[in-house]
Design a protein around this motif. Structure first.
Motif, mmCIF file in Angstrom:
data_model
loop_
_atom_site.group_PDB
_atom_site.id
_atom_site.type_symbol
_atom_site.label_atom_id
_atom_site.label_comp_id
_atom_site.label_asym_id
_atom_site.label_seq_id
_atom_site.Cartn_x
_atom_site.Cartn_y
_atom_site.Cartn_z
ATOM 1 N N ILE A 1 43.687 48.688 52.693
ATOM 2 C CA ILE A 1 44.757 48.306 51.777
ATOM 3 C C ILE A 1 45.680 49.499 51.558
ATOM 4 C CG2 ILE A 1 45.280 47.467 49.463
ATOM 5 C CD1 ILE A 1 42.343 46.323 49.496
ATOM 6 N N ALA A 2 46.969 49.322 51.909
ATOM 7 C CA ALA A 2 47.934 50.410 51.784
ATOM 8 C C ALA A 2 48.609 50.409 50.420
ATOM 9 C CB ALA A 2 48.984 50.314 52.879
ATOM 10 N N GLY A 3 48.501 49.306 49.700
ATOM 11 C CA GLY A 3 49.028 49.266 48.346
ATOM 12 C C GLY A 3 50.188 48.323 48.137
ATOM 13 N N LEU A 4 50.812 47.877 49.208
ATOM 14 C CA LEU A 4 51.981 47.018 49.074
ATOM 15 C C LEU A 4 51.671 45.709 48.357
ATOM 16 C CD1 LEU A 4 53.316 47.495 52.705
ATOM 17 C CD2 LEU A 4 54.070 48.671 50.631
ATOM 18 N N SER A 5 50.459 45.243 48.452
ATOM 19 C CA SER A 5 50.077 43.943 47.911
ATOM 20 C C SER A 5 49.440 44.025 46.525
ATOM 21 C CB SER A 5 49.084 43.290 48.860
ATOM 22 O OG SER A 5 47.966 44.155 49.020
ATOM 23 N N LEU A 6 49.200 45.212 46.036
ATOM 24 C CA LEU A 6 48.470 45.349 44.778
ATOM 25 C C LEU A 6 49.233 44.797 43.578
ATOM 26 C CD1 LEU A 6 46.797 48.810 45.271
ATOM 27 C CD2 LEU A 6 45.763 46.541 45.466
ATOM 28 N N HIS A 7 50.544 44.933 43.579
ATOM 29 C CA HIS A 7 51.335 44.384 42.475
ATOM 30 C C HIS A 7 51.121 42.883 42.374
ATOM 31 C CE1 HIS A 7 54.938 42.672 40.552
ATOM 32 N NE2 HIS A 7 54.768 43.695 39.732
ATOM 33 N N ARG A 8 51.159 42.203 43.500
ATOM 34 C CA ARG A 8 50.946 40.748 43.521
ATOM 35 C C ARG A 8 49.560 40.397 43.001
ATOM 36 N NH1 ARG A 8 50.866 35.935 42.999
ATOM 37 N NH2 ARG A 8 50.822 34.418 44.646
ATOM 38 N N LEU A 9 48.552 41.172 43.428
ATOM 39 C CA LEU A 9 47.183 40.921 42.979
ATOM 40 C C LEU A 9 47.059 41.086 41.470
ATOM 41 C CD1 LEU A 9 44.141 40.440 43.616
ATOM 42 C CD2 LEU A 9 43.947 42.917 43.856
ATOM 43 N N LEU A 10 47.633 42.140 40.954
ATOM 44 C CA LEU A 10 47.498 42.445 39.531
ATOM 45 C C LEU A 10 48.302 41.505 38.643
ATOM 46 C CD1 LEU A 10 47.533 46.322 39.747
ATOM 47 C CD2 LEU A 10 45.568 44.838 39.295
ATOM 48 N N THR A 11 49.354 40.927 39.172
ATOM 49 C CA THR A 11 50.149 40.015 38.364
ATOM 50 C C THR A 11 49.746 38.548 38.543
ATOM 51 O OG1 THR A 11 51.886 39.904 40.053
ATOM 52 C CG2 THR A 11 52.150 41.541 38.289
ATOM 53 N N SER A 12 48.877 38.275 39.509
ATOM 54 C CA SER A 12 48.474 36.889 39.745
ATOM 55 C C SER A 12 47.290 36.470 38.878
ATOM 56 C CB SER A 12 48.114 36.681 41.216
ATOM 57 O OG SER A 12 46.934 37.394 41.537
ATOM 58 N N ASN A 13 46.616 37.427 38.280
ATOM 59 C CA ASN A 13 45.410 37.120 37.521
ATOM 60 C C ASN A 13 45.331 38.056 36.335
ATOM 61 O OD1 ASN A 13 42.492 37.832 36.874
ATOM 62 N ND2 ASN A 13 42.235 35.964 38.062
ATOM 63 N N ASN A 14 45.176 37.501 35.144
ATOM 64 C CA ASN A 14 45.122 38.360 33.961
ATOM 65 C C ASN A 14 43.711 38.480 33.379
ATOM 66 O OD1 ASN A 14 44.849 35.854 32.831
ATOM 67 N ND2 ASN A 14 46.662 35.963 31.544
ATOM 68 N N THR A 15 42.694 38.083 34.136
ATOM 69 C CA THR A 15 41.325 38.188 33.630
ATOM 70 C C THR A 15 40.563 39.376 34.214
ATOM 71 O OG1 THR A 15 40.453 36.686 35.312
ATOM 72 C CG2 THR A 15 41.165 35.714 33.220
#
Length: 85
Positions: free
Chosen positions: A57-71
């Protein structure tokens, strides 16, 4: 992992409402896989711990991961080639 297996896994994740912890360490997960995981997690409100150590994981997708789930309360990303660019 092939695409069909990942698709079946993500379908199961979307349908499973009791899973609280998921370890996907050393599973060759890339940013594309994290994007797919984020799509599945937007429907999963029980997962609180996610381990993605030792992946690609290079980090480009982490924003999407963190904003898709708040639990999520715990996210492990050790030993990934994450960049801040």
């Amino acid at each position: 992992h092939n695409r069909a297996e990942m698709g079946e896994f993500l379908k199961g994740l979307r349908e499973n409402k009791t899973l609280e912890s998921l370890s996907m360490g050393y599973a060759s997960v890339t940013d594309a896989g994290v994007e797919q995981l984020a799509n599945a997690l937007q429907f999963h409100k029980g997962l609180t711990h996610l381990d993605l150590n030792l992946n690609k994981i290079a980090g480009l997708s982490l924003h999407r991961l963190l904003t898709s789930n708040n639990t999520l309360t715990s996210l492990r990303l050790d030993s990934n080639p994450i960049t801040l660019d």
